[in-house]
Scaffold this motif. Structure first.
Motif, short mmCIF file in Angstrom:
data_model
loop_
_atom_site.label_atom_id
_atom_site.label_comp_id
_atom_site.label_asym_id
_atom_site.label_seq_id
_atom_site.Cartn_x
_atom_site.Cartn_y
_atom_site.Cartn_z
N PHE A 171 0.82 -1.21 0.00
CA PHE A 171 0.00 0.00 0.00
C PHE A 171 0.86 1.27 0.00
CE2 PHE A 171 -3.37 -2.94 1.33
CZ PHE A 171 -4.37 -2.54 0.45
N HIS A 172 2.09 1.18 0.49
CA HIS A 172 3.00 2.32 0.39
C HIS A 172 3.33 2.59 -1.07
CE1 HIS A 172 6.99 4.40 0.82
NE2 HIS A 172 6.27 5.07 1.71
N ALA A 173 3.58 1.51 -1.84
CA ALA A 173 3.84 1.66 -3.27
C ALA A 173 2.58 2.14 -4.00
CB ALA A 173 4.32 0.33 -3.85
N TRP A 174 1.43 1.59 -3.60
CA TRP A 174 0.15 1.94 -4.23
C TRP A 174 -0.13 3.43 -4.12
CZ3 TRP A 174 -3.33 -1.04 -6.95
CH2 TRP A 174 -4.61 -0.52 -7.15
N SER A 175 -0.01 3.97 -2.89
CA SER A 175 -0.32 5.39 -2.70
C SER A 175 0.72 6.29 -3.35
CB SER A 175 -0.45 5.72 -1.21
OG SER A 175 0.77 5.46 -0.53
N GLY A 176 1.94 5.76 -3.56
CA GLY A 176 2.95 6.52 -4.27
C GLY A 176 2.70 6.59 -5.76
N LEU A 177 2.12 5.53 -6.31
CA LEU A 177 1.86 5.46 -7.75
C LEU A 177 0.55 6.13 -8.14
CD1 LEU A 177 2.91 1.77 -8.53
CD2 LEU A 177 4.04 3.84 -9.36
N PHE A 178 -0.46 6.01 -7.27
CA PHE A 178 -1.80 6.45 -7.65
C PHE A 178 -2.40 7.40 -6.62
CE2 PHE A 178 -1.46 2.01 -9.25
CZ PHE A 178 -1.58 2.25 -10.61
N ASP A 179 -3.21 8.32 -7.12
CA ASP A 179 -4.19 8.99 -6.28
C ASP A 179 -5.45 8.14 -6.39
OD1 ASP A 179 -5.46 11.29 -4.82
OD2 ASP A 179 -6.68 11.27 -6.64
N ASP A 180 -5.86 7.55 -5.29
CA ASP A 180 -6.98 6.60 -5.30
C ASP A 180 -8.12 7.17 -4.47
OD1 ASP A 180 -8.69 4.47 -5.38
OD2 ASP A 180 -7.30 3.01 -4.50
N ARG A 181 -9.16 7.64 -5.15
CA ARG A 181 -10.35 8.12 -4.45
C ARG A 181 -11.25 6.92 -4.18
NH1 ARG A 181 -13.33 10.75 -7.55
NH2 ARG A 181 -12.17 10.63 -9.50
#
Length: 223
Positions: A62-72
């Motif tokens: 999830f650290h990588a996920w939030s770094g790659l994407f803005d997820d609303r």
């Protein structure tokens, strides 16, 4: 976000906070705190594209996920029954560089660049000495449901299990390497990046009349 009592994780409103918090760019310590408060050490998360095991791998995912994407994240439904939690979540993904420049893009362009998809999750909790913890998380992404409902040879499923694990491990290792490299390079690169972005902002303002705000948007990244 305040730390929530892990004994309340089966309550729908608390589970919504957990789902949204995981995909929110809250920073390393806050993300670890959230995971420690609600997940068991033996956790297994399985997705049609990847799988991870344990709290440390979940953190790096999830650290990588939030770094790659803005997820609303939109939590559409949460239902609980005993130790089981069923969730339906809509993710709205926009690559982080596009999000940083979002205010310079036409609204229609930002909407077209945003990729929505729905995930159905079946979550199991286990009672521990520290209270209820999430021990199993199985996701079903809508688009893949149609593919994997077809009759596939058993060997292909076995191969896909290997692929899921490999992809999950790849994400975790990449985030670990990136985190270590960032801490080493950040003091050296930040001043140069700051000057370059200030210059770019000035040039765009002078030549095109655009207030891009790249310097201010990137300050969160270099912080």
């Amino acid at each position: 976000m305040a730390t929530l009592s892990s004994s309340e994780v089966t309550q729908p409103e608390i589970m919504k906070e957990v789902l949204q918090g995981l995909c929110r760019p809250v920073g390393g310590p806050a993300l670890r705190s959230l995971i420690d408060a609600h997940f068991d050490d033996s956790l297994v998360l399985k997705n049609p594209l990847f799988s991870v095991k344990g709290k440390d791998q979940l953190y790096h995912l999830f650290h990588a996920w939030s770094g790659l994407f803005d997820d609303r994240v939109q939590v559409l439904d949460v239902a609980t029954h005993g130790s089981k939690i069923l969730c339906k979540v809509r993710h709205n993904l926009l690559l982080r560089p596009f999000h940083m420049a979002k205010h310079t893009l036409p609204a229609l362009a930002a909407d077209l660049l945003t990729v929505p998809f729905i995930v159905n999750s079946e979550i199991e909790t286990v009672q521990t000495a520290r209270g209820l913890r999430i021990s199993s998380w199985v996701e079903d992404v809508s688009v893949y449901t149609l593919i994997f409902n077809l009759v596939w040879p058993t060997k292909l499923f076995n191969f896909w299990d290997f692929v899921e694990t490999a992809v999950g491990q790849g994400i975790v290792v990449a985030d670990q390497v990136a985190s270590k490299g960032y801490h080493i390079l950040q003091p050296m690169l930040a001043p140069h990046a700051e000057r370059a972005l200030q210059g770019t902002d000035r040039l765009l303002k002078e030549r095109l009349g655009l207030d891009a705000g790249l310097h201010s948007a990137s300050s969160k990244f270099w912080a």
